[in-house]
Write a protein that holds these residues in place. Structure first.
Motif, mmCIF file in Angstrom:
data_model
loop_
_atom_site.group_PDB
_atom_site.id
_atom_site.type_symbol
_atom_site.label_atom_id
_atom_site.label_comp_id
_atom_site.label_asym_id
_atom_site.label_seq_id
_atom_site.Cartn_x
_atom_site.Cartn_y
_atom_site.Cartn_z
ATOM 1 N N PRO A 198 0.815 -1.380 0.045
ATOM 2 C CA PRO A 198 -0.018 -0.148 -0.036
ATOM 3 C C PRO A 198 1.016 1.142 -0.049
ATOM 4 N N TYR A 199 1.635 1.326 -1.063
ATOM 5 C CA TYR A 199 2.538 2.613 -1.233
ATOM 6 C C TYR A 199 1.380 3.829 -1.295
ATOM 7 N N GLU A 200 0.504 3.836 -2.322
ATOM 8 C CA GLU A 200 -0.489 4.960 -2.679
ATOM 9 C C GLU A 200 -1.241 5.102 -1.520
ATOM 10 N N LEU A 201 -1.596 4.074 -0.730
ATOM 11 C CA LEU A 201 -2.575 4.288 0.403
ATOM 12 C C LEU A 201 -1.694 5.018 1.447
ATOM 13 N N TYR A 202 -0.563 4.873 1.669
ATOM 14 C CA TYR A 202 0.242 5.348 2.685
ATOM 15 C C TYR A 202 0.649 6.952 2.429
ATOM 16 N N GLU A 203 0.888 7.134 1.144
ATOM 17 C CA GLU A 203 1.076 8.736 0.639
ATOM 18 C C GLU A 203 -0.274 9.250 0.920
ATOM 19 N N ARG A 204 -1.429 8.699 0.399
ATOM 20 C CA ARG A 204 -2.728 9.368 0.642
ATOM 21 C C ARG A 204 -2.883 9.739 1.984
ATOM 22 N N TYR A 205 -2.533 8.955 2.864
ATOM 23 C CA TYR A 205 -2.898 8.862 4.484
ATOM 24 C C TYR A 205 -1.928 10.295 4.722
ATOM 25 N N ALA A 264 -16.743 13.054 1.042
ATOM 26 C CA ALA A 264 -16.719 12.698 -0.259
ATOM 27 C C ALA A 264 -15.426 12.886 -0.860
ATOM 28 N N ALA A 265 -14.655 13.710 -0.347
ATOM 29 C CA ALA A 265 -13.165 14.005 -0.849
ATOM 30 C C ALA A 265 -12.273 12.798 -0.713
ATOM 31 N N GLY A 266 -12.871 12.114 0.212
ATOM 32 C CA GLY A 266 -12.152 10.736 0.452
ATOM 33 C C GLY A 266 -12.094 9.773 -0.848
ATOM 34 N N HIS A 267 -12.967 9.960 -1.867
ATOM 35 C CA HIS A 267 -12.910 9.580 -2.982
ATOM 36 C C HIS A 267 -11.919 10.167 -4.220
ATOM 37 N N LEU A 268 -11.275 11.435 -4.016
ATOM 38 C CA LEU A 268 -10.613 12.104 -4.911
ATOM 39 C C LEU A 268 -9.437 11.102 -5.580
ATOM 40 N N PRO A 269 -9.188 11.342 -6.889
ATOM 41 C CA PRO A 269 -7.850 10.528 -7.114
ATOM 42 C C PRO A 269 -6.520 11.169 -6.282
ATOM 43 N N GLU A 270 -6.430 12.325 -5.889
ATOM 44 C CA GLU A 270 -5.269 12.681 -5.268
ATOM 45 C C GLU A 270 -5.853 13.962 -4.318
ATOM 46 N N PRO A 328 -10.949 10.571 4.655
ATOM 47 C CA PRO A 328 -11.920 11.785 4.551
ATOM 48 C C PRO A 328 -11.227 13.091 5.017
ATOM 49 N N LEU A 329 -11.595 14.354 4.622
ATOM 50 C CA LEU A 329 -11.144 15.617 5.136
ATOM 51 C C LEU A 329 -11.795 16.127 6.171
ATOM 52 N N LEU A 330 -13.097 15.380 6.507
ATOM 53 C CA LEU A 330 -13.813 15.875 7.840
ATOM 54 C C LEU A 330 -13.125 15.320 8.787
ATOM 55 N N GLY A 331 -12.328 14.546 8.937
ATOM 56 C CA GLY A 331 -11.534 13.967 10.190
ATOM 57 C C GLY A 331 -11.884 12.396 10.294
ATOM 58 N N ALA A 332 -11.550 11.768 11.366
ATOM 59 C CA ALA A 332 -11.723 10.472 11.755
ATOM 60 C C ALA A 332 -11.644 9.458 10.756
ATOM 61 N N SER A 333 -10.309 9.596 10.211
ATOM 62 C CA SER A 333 -9.818 8.512 9.238
ATOM 63 C C SER A 333 -9.848 7.156 9.823
ATOM 64 N N GLN A 334 -10.185 6.146 9.110
ATOM 65 C CA GLN A 334 -10.076 4.821 9.652
ATOM 66 C C GLN A 334 -8.669 4.455 10.190
ATOM 67 N N LEU A 335 -7.742 5.009 9.339
ATOM 68 C CA LEU A 335 -6.131 4.726 9.830
ATOM 69 C C LEU A 335 -6.028 5.426 11.238
ATOM 70 N N ASP A 336 -6.741 6.350 11.623
ATOM 71 C CA ASP A 336 -6.746 7.057 12.988
ATOM 72 C C ASP A 336 -7.319 6.408 14.041
ATOM 73 N N GLY A 337 -8.628 6.295 13.647
ATOM 74 C CA GLY A 337 -9.732 5.765 14.489
ATOM 75 C C GLY A 337 -9.737 4.254 14.914
ATOM 76 N N ALA A 338 -9.127 3.290 13.981
ATOM 77 C CA ALA A 338 -9.229 2.153 13.791
ATOM 78 C C ALA A 338 -10.661 1.673 13.846
ATOM 79 N N ARG A 339 -11.425 2.373 12.957
ATOM 80 C CA ARG A 339 -12.711 1.766 12.847
ATOM 81 C C ARG A 339 -12.959 1.504 11.440
ATOM 82 N N PHE A 340 -12.848 0.180 11.007
ATOM 83 C CA PHE A 340 -12.446 0.064 9.716
ATOM 84 C C PHE A 340 -13.685 -0.028 8.922
ATOM 85 N N PHE A 341 -14.775 -0.083 9.409
ATOM 86 C CA PHE A 341 -15.930 -0.138 8.259
ATOM 87 C C PHE A 341 -17.172 0.374 9.165
#
Length: 376
Positions: A198-205, A264-270, A328-341
């Motif tokens: 997950p190189y791209e996911l890491y950069e996106r994070y 919805a910004a979480g779906h942006l290509p970059e 997401p740009l609103l906060g509460a990323s799954q990679l921060d809050g460990a709520r994966f779904f």
């Protein structure tokens, strides 16, 4: 509300949370002679995979972003199952990777499980707001764990249901399974996928971490201004100019679409300012004003229309496996809050509020059923 509509509501709101995305992959070999956990402090994901030896291990097995959930990262070595050999390798990463290779190479003819992780943050990681950790895990004959061609794959687990993301509890569960210890109550077995690391996911994070705070500050400032103006005009009543009152009213209604745009910004290509700012602005303005024609029929249709659009967005997001909630740009990323779904807390109020806007236009039974479905 008809039974068919209730069934559709259940399908949209409930099943995606229960099933979640499914990822096929090879289970980690449980029949091993030895299990190792190598800990290298203060190493980021990109630094870890930059080591040729570690990247080679990730080719034989896989690599992932390690999200803390109160297991290995929080409790340290006390949580590691008995029978797992733990080595803390302090110092240069290349030297640590070479030491790992030497240790495994001495076990020719044995089947081993190897986990390489970092569970502490370096000053550079803190400066970049990088709070996830790297993990590489593989198993099999010791002589086959360092292939010549390094094309790292991604790991996953049923805890995260995300390619390239696992929990530290998953590492503990996998180690326990490898040595035949009782598996912990939390965490699931890690498996390799056919996806690239997950190189791209890491950069996106990292991009999401850079942008979320400035976006959050801007939104709070906007909310304060709109809220203050709305309160002032409520107190003034009819004394304020009609055009100004209308502008304030539309500003209040735009809060729902503004928040939805940031999710919805979480779906942006970059995730860059050049892409995210126009997108959120367009969703906010046009997503609000698109319902202005309804004002001529009934003013209460406007919030109902906006609320229906927001609920529809969440329904689509659920069907897609909550992909936008990863960064997401609103906060509460799954990679921060460990709520994966499912929904993070930051989105619950938006969805419930939008549901109330819709429910106020429905018959009592239909509004009740809608809110129950949203609650589920």
């Amino acid at each position: 509300m008809t039974r068919a509509r209730l069934g559709a509501l259940f399908f949209v709101c409930v099943l995606p949370n229960v099933l979640g995305p499914s990822l096929a992959g090879a289970q980690v070999d449980r029949e091993v002679d030895r299990a190792f956990l190598f800990l290298i402090p203060g190493v980021s994901f990109s630094e870890m995979l930059a080591s040729p030896d570690v990247a080679s291990l990730a080719t034989a097995g896989g690599a992932a972003l390690l999200v803390p959930q109160g297991g290995l990262v929080a409790d340290g070595l006390g949580s590691v199952p008995a029978g797992v050999r733990v080595q803390e390798l302090v110092g240069d990463l290349d030297a640590a990777a070479a030491a790992i290779r030497r240790t495994i190479s001495e076990l020719a003819g044995e089947r081993v499980l190897v986990a390489v992780a970092s569970t502490t943050l370096s000053p550079a990681m803190r400066d970049h707001k990088d709070e996830v950790h790297p993990v590489v895990l593989t198993s099999g004959p010791a002589s086959e764990l360092f292939p010549d061609v390094a094309q790292p794959r991604a790991l996953t687990s049923d805890s995260t249901r995300r390619s390239g993301v696992v929990s530290d509890l998953d590492v503990l569960a996998t180690l326990a399974a490898a040595v035949g210890s009782p598996e912990p109550d939390a965490g699931t077995i890690i498996r390799a996928t056919d996806d690239p690391a997950p190189y791209e996911l890491y950069e996106r994070y990292l991009a999401q971490r850079r942008l979320s705070v400035p976006f959050g500050v801007a939104v709070v400032a906007y909310l304060c201004v709109v809220g203050a103006v709305a309160i002032a005009f409520t107190l003034l009543g009819g004394a304020a100019p009609p055009l100004v009152r209308r502008a304030a009213g539309w500003g209040c209604l735009s809060v729902a679409t503004l928040s939805t745009g940031m999710l919805a910004a979480g779906h942006l290509p970059e995730l860059t300012y050049a892409v995210a700012v126009p997108m959120v602005a367009i969703v906010t303005v046009f997503g609000t004003m698109a319902f202005s024609p309804l004002e001529r029929r009934d003013i209460t249709l406007v919030p109902a229309g906006i609320g229906a659009a927001v609920v529809a967005f969440f329904a689509v997001e659920a069907i897609l496996g909550w992909r936008g909630m990863v960064t997401p740009l609103l906060g509460a990323s799954q990679l921060d809050g460990a709520r994966f779904f499912g929904l993070p807390n930051v989105a619950v109020g938006l969805l419930v509020g939008a549901g109330l806007w819709v429910a106020q236009r429905l018959p009592t039974g239909g509004g009740f059923a809608l809110l129950c479905g949203i609650g589920l």
